[in-house]
Design a protein around this motif. Sequence first.
Motif, short mmCIF file in Angstrom:
data_model
loop_
_atom_site.label_atom_id
_atom_site.label_comp_id
_atom_site.label_asym_id
_atom_site.label_seq_id
_atom_site.Cartn_x
_atom_site.Cartn_y
_atom_site.Cartn_z
N ALA A 254 0.91 -1.20 -0.03
CA ALA A 254 -0.18 0.05 0.16
C ALA A 254 0.85 1.32 0.11
N ALA A 255 2.16 1.18 0.83
CA ALA A 255 2.86 2.23 0.89
C ALA A 255 3.59 2.62 -0.56
N ILE A 256 4.07 1.57 -1.21
CA ILE A 256 4.57 1.71 -2.37
C ILE A 256 3.79 2.28 -3.52
N TYR A 257 2.45 1.41 -3.47
CA TYR A 257 1.49 2.09 -4.37
C TYR A 257 1.31 3.45 -4.34
N GLN A 258 0.94 3.94 -2.95
CA GLN A 258 0.60 5.35 -2.78
C GLN A 258 1.84 6.23 -3.01
N ARG A 260 4.15 5.93 -5.67
CA ARG A 260 4.17 5.68 -6.75
C ARG A 260 3.11 6.57 -7.58
N LYS A 261 2.06 6.69 -6.98
CA LYS A 261 0.64 7.22 -7.34
C LYS A 261 0.96 9.00 -7.48
N HIS A 262 1.63 9.18 -6.35
CA HIS A 262 1.64 10.68 -6.11
C HIS A 262 3.27 11.18 -6.50
N SER A 263 4.09 10.44 -7.03
CA SER A 263 5.00 10.70 -7.50
C SER A 263 5.18 10.82 -9.07
N ARG A 264 5.46 11.82 -9.69
CA ARG A 264 5.36 12.08 -11.16
C ARG A 264 6.78 12.24 -11.82
N GLU A 265 7.57 12.47 -11.05
CA GLU A 265 9.14 12.78 -11.50
C GLU A 265 9.92 11.72 -11.04
N THR A 266 11.09 11.63 -11.26
CA THR A 266 12.14 10.86 -10.84
C THR A 266 13.29 11.54 -10.04
#
Length: 340
Positions: A254-258, A260-266
């Motif tokens: 769940a933490a990894i998904y969130q 990933r979901k809220h990060s748009r840049e590297t």
Amino acid sequence: MTSSNSLTNKREHLFRRLALLTVITIYLVIIAGGIVRSTGSGMGCPDWPRCFGRWIPPTEASQLPPNYQEIYGAKLKGEIEFNAAKTWIEYVNRLVGAFSGLLVFALLITSISYLKKDKRVFYGSLLSFILIGLNGWLGSRVVATELAPYLVTLHMLLAILVVFALLYVMTVSYGGHIKIEPITGSKAWVNQILLWTMILSVIQVLIGTQVREAIDEVIQRIGYTERHRWIDSLDYRFYIHRTFSLIILAFHLAAIYQLRKHSRETGLLSRLTNALIALVVIEILSGMVLAYFAVPAIAQPIHLTLAIVILGIQFTALLLLNADRLIKNQAVHLPHYSKV
């Protein structure tokens, strides 16, 4: 004025490098402690701070007093015959611990330069120094009480707190020198999941210390030669630890998904998320190796160290997620990585 700024920058650069080295050394201490536990070397040195009454441990029984078996027999947990390997494993663990204490002290001294710029760095370094000193004292009590289970667990908890304190100091000091990508949307839900993942992971590590204690109890009953029977002979603590791992895995996903979901840049946060994915998988595999391949000694310190590294990544990610509040008056979204 330029010369003064240059000197300040050099001091801060030295502090950041020293902070990173100190964190790495603390993890080496944890690895060393894991090796001590996995090899049953906790009482390899039955006294503290000396080892068999010597500052340099003996390498053979002839260097010990003729009546050493009477003096140290009870504390050697039944190993009446001197075991040089276990003695030196425990002694090296103490040396690495002492070296880490010196590094934390050096970090505290160099953090004085931050008193005017950011007092949190100094007070965080001071807290780290107090915690590692307290944990060093607690280590002596572990020896004095002949590995009392509650002290072993408390010893591990303090080690985790030392890691957190040092990571906090390092993260604040690196502010403005790393690229932290912006997070889109509300961070409240991400923060809560990450925080709960970290809390549950700490609990899981502490349960793990109890499982190790249960293994020690099994060893006393059936001996080292029956290693293939250890897991089947364990009590409820092992099954709690194993079942709880499924909950930990769910929270990690769940933490990894969130993230990933809220990060748009590297950026650094994305890299930490990738590392978290890889380490969680390896941690699960190491746990399976322990459970299904007769608890190999080499897998035990790996399993423990990975757990603490994962905790460190969780904590650092939580700090970076709130970098806008953590890092004051410093640019945190940089177009490139600065030299650190």
